[in-house]
Design a protein around this motif. Structure first.
Motif, PDB file in Angstrom:
ATOM      1  N   THR A  12      49.315 -85.480 -47.333  1.00  0.00           N
ATOM      2  CA  THR A  12      48.366 -85.226 -48.411  1.00  0.00           C
ATOM      3  C   THR A  12      46.934 -85.251 -47.882  1.00  0.00           C
ATOM      4  O   THR A  12      46.131 -84.374 -48.219  1.00  0.00           O
ATOM      5  CB  THR A  12      48.525 -86.274 -49.533  1.00  0.00           C
ATOM      6  N   LEU A  13      46.626 -86.231 -47.070  1.00  0.00           N
ATOM      7  CA  LEU A  13      45.285 -86.369 -46.511  1.00  0.00           C
ATOM      8  C   LEU A  13      44.922 -85.145 -45.669  1.00  0.00           C
ATOM      9  O   LEU A  13      43.834 -84.583 -45.816  1.00  0.00           O
ATOM     10  CB  LEU A  13      45.200 -87.635 -45.672  1.00  0.00           C
ATOM     11  N   VAL A  14      45.813 -84.717 -44.809  1.00  0.00           N
ATOM     12  CA  VAL A  14      45.554 -83.563 -43.954  1.00  0.00           C
ATOM     13  C   VAL A  14      45.397 -82.298 -44.799  1.00  0.00           C
ATOM     14  O   VAL A  14      44.454 -81.524 -44.603  1.00  0.00           O
ATOM     15  CB  VAL A  14      46.669 -83.391 -42.897  1.00  0.00           C
ATOM     16  N   HIS A  15      46.273 -82.098 -45.748  1.00  0.00           N
ATOM     17  CA  HIS A  15      46.210 -80.907 -46.605  1.00  0.00           C
ATOM     18  C   HIS A  15      44.891 -80.862 -47.372  1.00  0.00           C
ATOM     19  O   HIS A  15      44.218 -79.827 -47.407  1.00  0.00           O
ATOM     20  CB  HIS A  15      47.404 -80.902 -47.572  1.00  0.00           C
ATOM     21  N   THR A  16      44.495 -81.989 -47.956  1.00  0.00           N
ATOM     22  CA  THR A  16      43.246 -82.051 -48.719  1.00  0.00           C
ATOM     23  C   THR A  16      42.042 -81.808 -47.828  1.00  0.00           C
ATOM     24  O   THR A  16      41.135 -81.047 -48.184  1.00  0.00           O
ATOM     25  CB  THR A  16      43.121 -83.418 -49.424  1.00  0.00           C
ATOM     26  N   ALA A  17      42.022 -82.431 -46.660  1.00  0.00           N
ATOM     27  CA  ALA A  17      40.888 -82.270 -45.739  1.00  0.00           C
ATOM     28  C   ALA A  17      40.774 -80.825 -45.261  1.00  0.00           C
ATOM     29  O   ALA A  17      39.665 -80.297 -45.149  1.00  0.00           O
ATOM     30  CB  ALA A  17      41.040 -83.217 -44.553  1.00  0.00           C
ATOM     31  N   GLN A  19      41.698 -78.164 -46.905  1.00  0.00           N
ATOM     32  CA  GLN A  19      41.211 -77.370 -48.037  1.00  0.00           C
ATOM     33  C   GLN A  19      39.720 -77.580 -48.269  1.00  0.00           C
ATOM     34  O   GLN A  19      38.993 -76.630 -48.526  1.00  0.00           O
ATOM     35  CB  GLN A  19      41.962 -77.718 -49.317  1.00  0.00           C
ATOM     36  N   GLN A  20      39.261 -78.836 -48.184  1.00  0.00           N
ATOM     37  CA  GLN A  20      37.868 -79.161 -48.461  1.00  0.00           C
ATOM     38  C   GLN A  20      36.952 -78.914 -47.265  1.00  0.00           C
ATOM     39  O   GLN A  20      35.740 -78.799 -47.427  1.00  0.00           O
ATOM     40  CB  GLN A  20      37.735 -80.616 -48.899  1.00  0.00           C
ATOM     41  N   GLY A  21      37.523 -78.894 -46.074  1.00  0.00           N
ATOM     42  CA  GLY A  21      36.722 -78.693 -44.874  1.00  0.00           C
ATOM     43  C   GLY A  21      35.967 -79.933 -44.437  1.00  0.00           C
ATOM     44  O   GLY A  21      35.014 -79.848 -43.660  1.00  0.00           O
ATOM     45  N   ARG A  22      36.379 -81.095 -44.921  1.00  0.00           N
ATOM     46  CA  ARG A  22      35.731 -82.337 -44.493  1.00  0.00           C
ATOM     47  C   ARG A  22      36.726 -83.494 -44.547  1.00  0.00           C
ATOM     48  O   ARG A  22      37.684 -83.479 -45.312  1.00  0.00           O
ATOM     49  CB  ARG A  22      34.509 -82.639 -45.328  1.00  0.00           C
ATOM     50  N   LEU A  23      36.439 -84.481 -43.712  1.00  0.00           N
ATOM     51  CA  LEU A  23      37.280 -85.666 -43.606  1.00  0.00           C
ATOM     52  C   LEU A  23      36.349 -86.857 -43.449  1.00  0.00           C
ATOM     53  O   LEU A  23      35.410 -86.808 -42.638  1.00  0.00           O
ATOM     54  CB  LEU A  23      38.204 -85.553 -42.387  1.00  0.00           C
ATOM     55  N   SER A  24      36.597 -87.909 -44.201  1.00  0.00           N
ATOM     56  CA  SER A  24      35.748 -89.091 -44.074  1.00  0.00           C
ATOM     57  C   SER A  24      36.035 -89.781 -42.738  1.00  0.00           C
ATOM     58  O   SER A  24      37.122 -89.669 -42.177  1.00  0.00           O
ATOM     59  CB  SER A  24      35.985 -90.069 -45.222  1.00  0.00           C
ATOM     60  N   ARG A  25      35.048 -90.483 -42.246  1.00  0.00           N
ATOM     61  CA  ARG A  25      35.227 -91.212 -40.989  1.00  0.00           C
ATOM     62  C   ARG A  25      36.295 -92.297 -41.132  1.00  0.00           C
ATOM     63  O   ARG A  25      37.022 -92.591 -40.192  1.00  0.00           O
ATOM     64  CB  ARG A  25      33.900 -91.792 -40.523  1.00  0.00           C
ATOM     65  N   ARG A  26      36.402 -92.877 -42.305  1.00  0.00           N
ATOM     66  CA  ARG A  26      37.429 -93.892 -42.567  1.00  0.00           C
ATOM     67  C   ARG A  26      38.831 -93.273 -42.477  1.00  0.00           C
ATOM     68  O   ARG A  26      39.740 -93.844 -41.882  1.00  0.00           O
ATOM     69  CB  ARG A  26      37.208 -94.538 -43.921  1.00  0.00           C
ATOM     70  N   ASP A  27      38.993 -92.077 -43.063  1.00  0.00           N
ATOM     71  CA  ASP A  27      40.284 -91.394 -42.989  1.00  0.00           C
ATOM     72  C   ASP A  27      40.584 -90.959 -41.556  1.00  0.00           C
ATOM     73  O   ASP A  27      41.736 -91.000 -41.117  1.00  0.00           O
ATOM     74  CB  ASP A  27      40.314 -90.194 -43.932  1.00  0.00           C
ATOM     75  N   HIS A  28      39.558 -90.558 -40.826  1.00  0.00           N
ATOM     76  CA  HIS A  28      39.731 -90.202 -39.418  1.00  0.00           C
ATOM     77  C   HIS A  28      40.240 -91.412 -38.630  1.00  0.00           C
ATOM     78  O   HIS A  28      41.154 -91.301 -37.815  1.00  0.00           O
ATOM     79  CB  HIS A  28      38.404 -89.692 -38.844  1.00  0.00           C
ATOM     80  N   LEU A  29      39.645 -92.564 -38.908  1.00  0.00           N
ATOM     81  CA  LEU A  29      40.080 -93.795 -38.250  1.00  0.00           C
ATOM     82  C   LEU A  29      41.525 -94.129 -38.627  1.00  0.00           C
ATOM     83  O   LEU A  29      42.316 -94.541 -37.772  1.00  0.00           O
ATOM     84  CB  LEU A  29      39.152 -94.949 -38.622  1.00  0.00           C
TER      85      LEU A  29
END
Length: 65
Positions: A12-17, A19-29
């Motif tokens: 879900t996180l990968v799919h959403t990111a 689509q939105q073209g961005r990922l939070s640094r917390r999610d990256h971690l």
């Protein structure tokens, strides 16, 4: 400490990111932690995470604070 993500959350996180073209640094971690320290991670989940990292390197997804 960042906890490891369940498989459904990774997808879900990968799919959403993507689509939105961005990922939070917390999610990256969280994705980095899952990749490096979760021996139960499936090959499919590793593929999703690698897809995200490739998208960041290619500039299709940016890291946001």
């Amino acid at each position: 400490m960042v906890s490891s993500l369940p498989a459904a959350d990774i997808q879900t996180l990968v799919h959403t990111a993507l689509q939105q073209g961005r990922l939070s640094r917390r999610d990256h971690l969280s994705l980095s932690t899952a990749m490096l320290s979760n021996p139960a991670l499936t090959a499919r989940d590793r593929q999703y995470i690698n897809q995200m990292f490739d998208s960041i390197r290619a500039g299709r997804v940016r890291l946001a604070d």
